[in-house]
Design a protein around this motif. Structure first.
Motif, short mmCIF file in Angstrom:
data_model
loop_
_atom_site.label_atom_id
_atom_site.label_comp_id
_atom_site.label_asym_id
_atom_site.label_seq_id
_atom_site.Cartn_x
_atom_site.Cartn_y
_atom_site.Cartn_z
N ILE A 108 37.09 -24.63 -29.89
CA ILE A 108 38.62 -25.20 -29.50
C ILE A 108 39.27 -24.41 -29.16
O ILE A 108 39.60 -23.47 -29.29
CB ILE A 108 38.50 -25.62 -30.96
N GLN A 134 40.51 -21.53 -37.72
CA GLN A 134 41.86 -21.15 -37.69
C GLN A 134 43.21 -20.46 -38.38
O GLN A 134 43.79 -19.50 -37.66
CB GLN A 134 42.13 -22.59 -37.56
N ASP A 182 37.68 -20.98 -32.87
CA ASP A 182 38.60 -22.41 -33.74
C ASP A 182 40.06 -21.83 -33.14
O ASP A 182 41.06 -21.38 -33.78
CB ASP A 182 38.29 -22.80 -35.55
N LYS A 209 39.65 -31.41 -34.50
CA LYS A 209 39.10 -30.78 -33.94
C LYS A 209 37.99 -29.50 -34.96
O LYS A 209 36.86 -29.10 -35.01
CB LYS A 209 39.15 -30.02 -33.30
N SER A 210 39.08 -29.20 -36.36
CA SER A 210 38.23 -28.28 -36.99
C SER A 210 37.56 -28.71 -37.91
O SER A 210 36.43 -28.26 -38.15
CB SER A 210 39.65 -27.08 -37.50
#
Ligand SMILES: Nc1ncnc2c1ncn2[C@@H]1O[C@H](COP(=O)(O)OP(=O)(O)OP(=O)(O)O)[C@@H](O)[C@H]1O
Ligand SMILES: [Mg+2]
Length: 589
Positions: free
Chosen positions: A531, A421, A501, A379-380
């Motif tokens: 996300i 993130q 994120d 995802k990241s």
């Protein structure tokens, strides 16, 4: 090493004057033994002379003494001026090298940084630059001085007594042989020591930056052991390098004294054969020392030079690293809208395997999109391709209808705001941190951004409000508060695309929902990519992209995915089950 000299350009006048002054110092230093010889000769000649001759001799000796004093003062002036000029050149060279490295590092992409590791970059910028800088200083101060001293003293010595000078024809090659045996071993060991130093730095850097984790996991003892190991390793290799020096030094000293003894024997013989005057003997003696010392110096500098080569090479690697993300020729400066499209995109980190596999999707400008998937499902990695933090291996990423590679990196990143993130705040006040997003933001704008990210209430509850000092890395706020400040900072950029994120993982579900609804309300034209791990964080999105092992498993709305996506349903059921169990437990109590 020579390639780095362009960083000394600004100081080339100093770097030129320094050796010239050093030569001046040598010249005056070499004249002193000559005068000394004259003094000794005068004393010897007048030993048995009458009173008038003796008083004339004393007068001469005073004159010689004055001459010697002048030479010594001139030598001192040249020497100290050279030291000063040399220091300016050397330190200046170091400073501009560090500056060059810093400039280069700013151009590095994430993958460039991945390649070197942060700890190694720090060692290169500090220890390695110091080594190169000191070698440069040594070069301009001694590299010219020592050989000039050597040659001049040798010539003067040969002129006075070729017999005595012939000792050097034997002694110098022997010294070279001894050094040729010791030096390569010493250099090799010093290089090993430098590498260990790199590891040592990496170990302490990791420990210090993550000291909270170390303490939380009660890993202090383990870390102490790890530190002791790398410290012992470093000490061991430093001792091993020093050992060879300790062995080499007495060997060289022995050679030097043997040479001096040979000179004394030959010189005494020459005096008895009337080939050499006693006065000249004192001069020759001084020259012999100067020859031997400068010879050793020359060789030491060469050794230092080879050692510094290792550091210069490591600096060169950074300076020569091509930033793999650069502006194209005639770049587009502005992103027209917030649409995003992935066309058959694949991507890998360094030489590893593909972590994104043939991904295609389209997001319209202003939409709110959720991305879900198991941990490690990339995802990241997918979203990092949008602001070009990394480049694709194949396929195209389009933003505002144009390939991201066509934009200037600055223009693209101005339009794409990303809350990473692993996000950080910096030391400074809350306002200063928020203004990273937009340095000209007014207080009103700061408030608005915090209102959207649901941070306003807690910021205003601090006695100093927006002027609250955050401490290093934002230690003064909780995890969820930090996340909300990071979101506010990203919103302040007024981006066309906002990527979060996993940025609300530490806030409760109600706050999470409030942030999303505020984002919808206040930033309707901004494309929002969220996300998340929780279904509730993405369920009201226009579309949800499900990633599985780096590939797209499905795309659809919450409702559609519940019907057809097994992965989505599994996550939903698991989270729902958690909620139901929680509710059941609560009702039982
Ligand atoms: N800097 C990196 N260098 C090499 N491999 C990496 C790097 N970052 C991530 N990876 C690898 O890429 C894969 C995808 O990682 P990514 O961080 O994109 O997953 P994610 O879906 O964001 O996971 P999470 O939910 O835990 O954040 C993983 O297998 C990971 O090991
Ligand atoms: Mg991730």
């Amino acid at each position: 090493m020579f390639k780095l000299l362009k960083y000394a350009d600004k100081y080339k006048v100093y770097a030129f004057i320094c050796p010239v002054l050093m030569i001046g110092e040598v010249m005056f230093e070499l004249l002193i033994p000559q005068v000394m010889a004259d003094i000794v000769e005068t004393i010897l000649l007048t030993e048995n002379a009458d009173a008038a001759a003796q008083s004339a001799a004393i007068h001469d000796i005073f004159a010689y003494g004055g001459k010697m004093l002048i030479f010594a003062i001139c030598s001192l002036c040249c020497g100290s001026l050279a030291a000063r000029v040399g220091a300016v050149a050397g330190m200046g060279f170091g400073a501009s090298l560090r500056h060059g490295l810093m400039e280069k590092l700013q151009t590095f992409s994430f993958s460039n940084i991945d390649k070197f590791s942060t700890a190694s970059l720090i060692t290169r910028m500090t220890t390695d630059v110091n080594t190169v800088q000191n070698t440069f200083l040594m070069l301009i101060r001694i590299f010219f001085r020592a050989p000039i001293m050597l040659v001049s003293a040798l010539i003067l010595c040969i002129r006075m007594s070729p017999e005595v000078a012939s000792v050097f024809a034997v002694a110098l090659p022997i010294i070279v042989i001894v050094l040729a045996i010791f030096a390569p071993i010493a250099i090799k060991r010093f290089r090993i020591m430098l590498k260990k130093f790199d590891k040592f730095n990496a170990s302490i850097q990791e420990n210090f930056t993550n000291i909270r984790v170390v303490k939380a996991f009660v890993r202090t003892d383990y870390e102490k052991k790890k530190f002791k190991n790398s410290n012992d390793n470093l000490t061991e290799s430093a001792i091993s390098a020093e050992k060879i020096m300790v062995l080499g030094e007495p060997a060289l000293m022995l050679l030097m004294y043997l040479t001096i003894t040979a000179i004394v024997i030959i010189a005494t013989k020459s005096i008895s054969e009337m080939k050499l005057e006693v006065g000249q003997f004192t001069a020759i003696f001084t020259y012999a020392f100067q020859i031997l010392m400068s010879f050793l110096m020359t060789i030491m500098i060469l050794a230092q030079f080879f050692m510094a080569e290792a550091s210069a090479k490591r600096i060169g690697e950074v300076l020569n690293e091509e930033p793999d993300i650069k502006d194209p020729e005639n770049p587009i400066k502005e992103v027209s809208d917030g649409s995003v499209e992935f066309k058959n995109v694949s991507f890998r980190y360094g030489s590893g395997g593909d972590v994104i596999k043939d991904v295609s999707f389209k997001i319209n400008s202003g939409e709110m999109i959720g991305i879900m998937g198991a941990t490690g499902s990339s995802k990241s990695s997918v979203v990092q391709l949008i602001p070009r933090l990394y480049d694709t291996a194949s396929g195209e990423v389009l933003v505002g209808g144009r390939n991201v590679k066509e934009y200037s990196v600055y223009g693209l990143r101005e339009a794409v705001s990303m809350v990473l993130q692993k996000n950080v705040l910096f030391s400074g006040t809350i306002a200063e941190n928020l203004r990273w997003g937009n340095k000209n933001a007014t207080d009103e704008e700061l408030k608005k951004a915090c209102e959207i990210s649901d941070a306003l209430s807690f910021v205003e509850s601090f006695p100093d409000g927006f002027n609250t000092d955050l401490g290093q890395g934002g230690v003064n706020v909780s995890g969820g508060q930090k996340q909300r400040l990071c979101i506010a900072r990203a919103i302040l950029k007024n981006p066309k695309i906002l990527i979060l994120d996993d940025s609300t993982s530490a806030v409760d579900t109600a706050t999470d929902a409030r942030i999303r609804s505020a984002l919808r309300k206040y930033t309707p034209d901004t494309t929002k990519i969220i996300i998340a791990q929780r279904i509730s964080s993405v369920s009201d999105c226009d579309k949800i992209i499900i990633l599985d092992g780096g590939a797209i498993a499905d795309i659809g709305t919450h409702k559609e995915l519940l019907e057809r996506s097994e992965i989505y349903r599994d996550i939903y059921d698991a989270q729902q089950k958690g909620c139901d169990e929680f509710e059941a437990e609560r009702s039982e109590q």
